[in-house]
Design an enzyme around this catalytic site. Structure first.
Site, PDB file in Angstrom:
ATOM      1  N   LYS A  89      -8.972  -3.020 -59.506  1.00  0.00           N
ATOM      2  CA  LYS A  89     -10.241  -2.856 -60.212  1.00  0.00           C
ATOM      3  C   LYS A  89     -10.576  -4.044 -61.125  1.00  0.00           C
ATOM      4  CE  LYS A  89     -11.221   1.983 -59.910  1.00  0.00           C
ATOM      5  NZ  LYS A  89     -10.025   2.665 -59.354  1.00  0.00           N
ATOM      6  N   GLU A 111     -18.745   3.882 -66.468  1.00  0.00           N
ATOM      7  CA  GLU A 111     -18.344   5.265 -66.240  1.00  0.00           C
ATOM      8  C   GLU A 111     -16.884   5.248 -65.822  1.00  0.00           C
ATOM      9  OE1 GLU A 111     -19.553   3.394 -63.843  1.00  0.00           O
ATOM     10  OE2 GLU A 111     -18.028   3.791 -62.318  1.00  0.00           O
ATOM     11  N   SER A 377      -3.462  -0.499 -53.212  1.00  0.00           N
ATOM     12  CA  SER A 377      -4.516  -0.771 -54.199  1.00  0.00           C
ATOM     13  C   SER A 377      -4.025  -0.705 -55.640  1.00  0.00           C
ATOM     14  CB  SER A 377      -5.677   0.205 -53.994  1.00  0.00           C
ATOM     15  OG  SER A 377      -5.212   1.544 -54.006  1.00  0.00           O
TER      16      SER A 377
END
Ligand SMILES: *Cc1c(COP(=O)(O)O)cnc(C)c1O
Length: 400
Positions: A89, A111, A377
């Site tokens: 991310k 968010e 990930s």
């Protein structure tokens, strides 16, 4: 025909920018700026140097020998779990905050569901000295205590959202509401390849560093710069988009995606949007959505908080519709078992999200010389309690 975004912001029939009129000018402005900004020399220089020295890129491409033997292929793991903050991310939040600064924005909003994107955003806001407001569903604030404390420690303000079920979709609605009130000075950092155009394309480009590196690393390790298979999990779709970006129009490369089946794609307790969703509009994009017959959003359910989203990126909806990607729905128990397997065979504890991609391996039939690249990930430190609480799902690996 390309599987990348077209000049109107669509992927086939999916995508677009369905935003309230008050945001129209802001979204148009971003649409007109983002490509030139991202491709500029100054941006690339700062972005690439932060990815190297702050995030720790390039992330390794690791030949997993014991897993390869087990699944009868040459399995390479793309190690996004080794990035600063523990997942892919950060690639996106670094890019978006550089863009926000360039556009003269003074304030960041985001968010978050599980808190992973909130932490990645709060991290880059600390780095760039920008005020940060994170909207998080009230239920998630309770459930994700550690990430809430991390965000606060990083200097972010958390605003718990009590509307709806108090989860990710409600937090997203509230972030969009904030954006509507402060369109001029606020930059909304969205955490996945979702939202109105240009977000899905912008996030995909910022994550495409993953496949750029895969290309170089494969060439070096195998003498060929493309794999036979690419595999990744999909929540909103950003790590998958990054993994496939430079190969999506190359039909020598097969694409395998894993979404979160929860208790089963047909069980009513699922986050498998491609399997269980239908065409709708969610958070500014036309895409597949889990909804009732009168268009109310159905809550997503999965053991993995990061895959718990009732929509899906428009790029991925199109890849599935055109059969460019094979999409598996992976149930909670299959994911937990796969996480234990990677832990025992390779000494890598993956994030629960990534474990969904790993759990697609036993559903595949490979040839022994097939080159398979699977993106891990994120790392599983945040999921250890869940793994231990669900040991009974670990099959042969749960006996300890
Ligand atoms: C958030 C998250 C995901 C899901 O998001 P995508 O946008 O689909 O990549 C997957 N893995 C990890 C580790 C995450 O934190």
């Amino acid at each position: 025909m390309s599987y990348l975004v077209d000049d109107k912001g669509f992927y086939g029939e999916y995508g677009g920018a369905y935003v309230p009129e008050i945001l129209y000018a802001t979204v148009e402005h971003l649409k007109n700026e983002y490509l030139e900004a991202i491709e500029s020399e100054a941006f690339q220089k700062e972005y690439m140097s932060l990815l190297r020295d702050y995030v720790g890129r390039p992330s390794p491409l690791y030949l997993a020998r014991r897993m390869s033997a087990k699944y009868g292929c040459r399995l390479y793991l793309k190690r996004e779990d080794l990035n600063h903050t523990g997942a892919h991310k950060i690639n996106n939040t670094i890019g978006q905050i550089l863009l926000a600064k360039r556009m003269g924005k003074k304030r960041i909003i985001a968010e978050t569901g599980a808190g992973q994107h909130g932490v990645a955003t709060a991290t880059v806001c600390a780095l760039m000295d920008m005020p940060c407001v994170v909207y998080q569903g009230a239920l998630d604030v309770q459930r994700q205590h550690t990430n809430v404390e991390r965000m606060k420690m990083l200097g972010a303000e958390i605003r718990p959202v009590t509307s709806g079920n108090g989860t990710l979709k409600d937090a997203t609605n509230e972030a969009i509401r904030d954006w509507c009130c402060h369109p001029a000075d606020t930059f909304y950092i969205i955490g996945s390849t979702v939202g109105p155009h240009p977000y899905p394309d912008m996030v995909a480009r910022l994550q495409s560093i993953i496949s750029k590196e895969i290309k170089e690393q494969l060439a070096e390790k195998t003498g060929r710069d493309y794999p036979d298979y690419l595999m990744a999990c999909v929540g909103g779709g950003s790590n998958a988009a990054g993994t496939i970006y430079h190969y999506v129009d190359d039909d020598r490369v097969k694409i395998v995606l894993a979404e979160a089946g929860g208790k089963g794609a047909d069980s009513g307790h699922t986050a498998a949007t491609i399997h269980a969703g239908s065409l709708g509009i969610l958070h500014g994009a036309r895409t597949l959505v889990m909804q009732t017959s009168d268009g109310q959003i159905v809550e997503a359910e999965s053991i993995s908080a990061g895959l718990d989203y009732p929509g899906i990126g428009p790029m991925h909806a199109n890849l599935a519709a055109k059969r460019r990607a094979t999409v598996f729905s992976i149930n909670d128990d299959e994911a937990v078992r796969a996480a234990y397997e990677l832990t025992r065979l390779e000494g890598i504890i993956p994030a629960l999200e990534s474990a969904h991609a790993l759990a697609a391996l036993p559903k595949m039939q490979f040839k022994t010389d097939d080159v398979v690249v699977l993106t891990v990930s994120g790392r599983g430190d945040k999921d250890v309690e869940t793994y231990l609480a669900n040991k009974e799902m670990a099959g042969e690996y749960g006996d300890f």
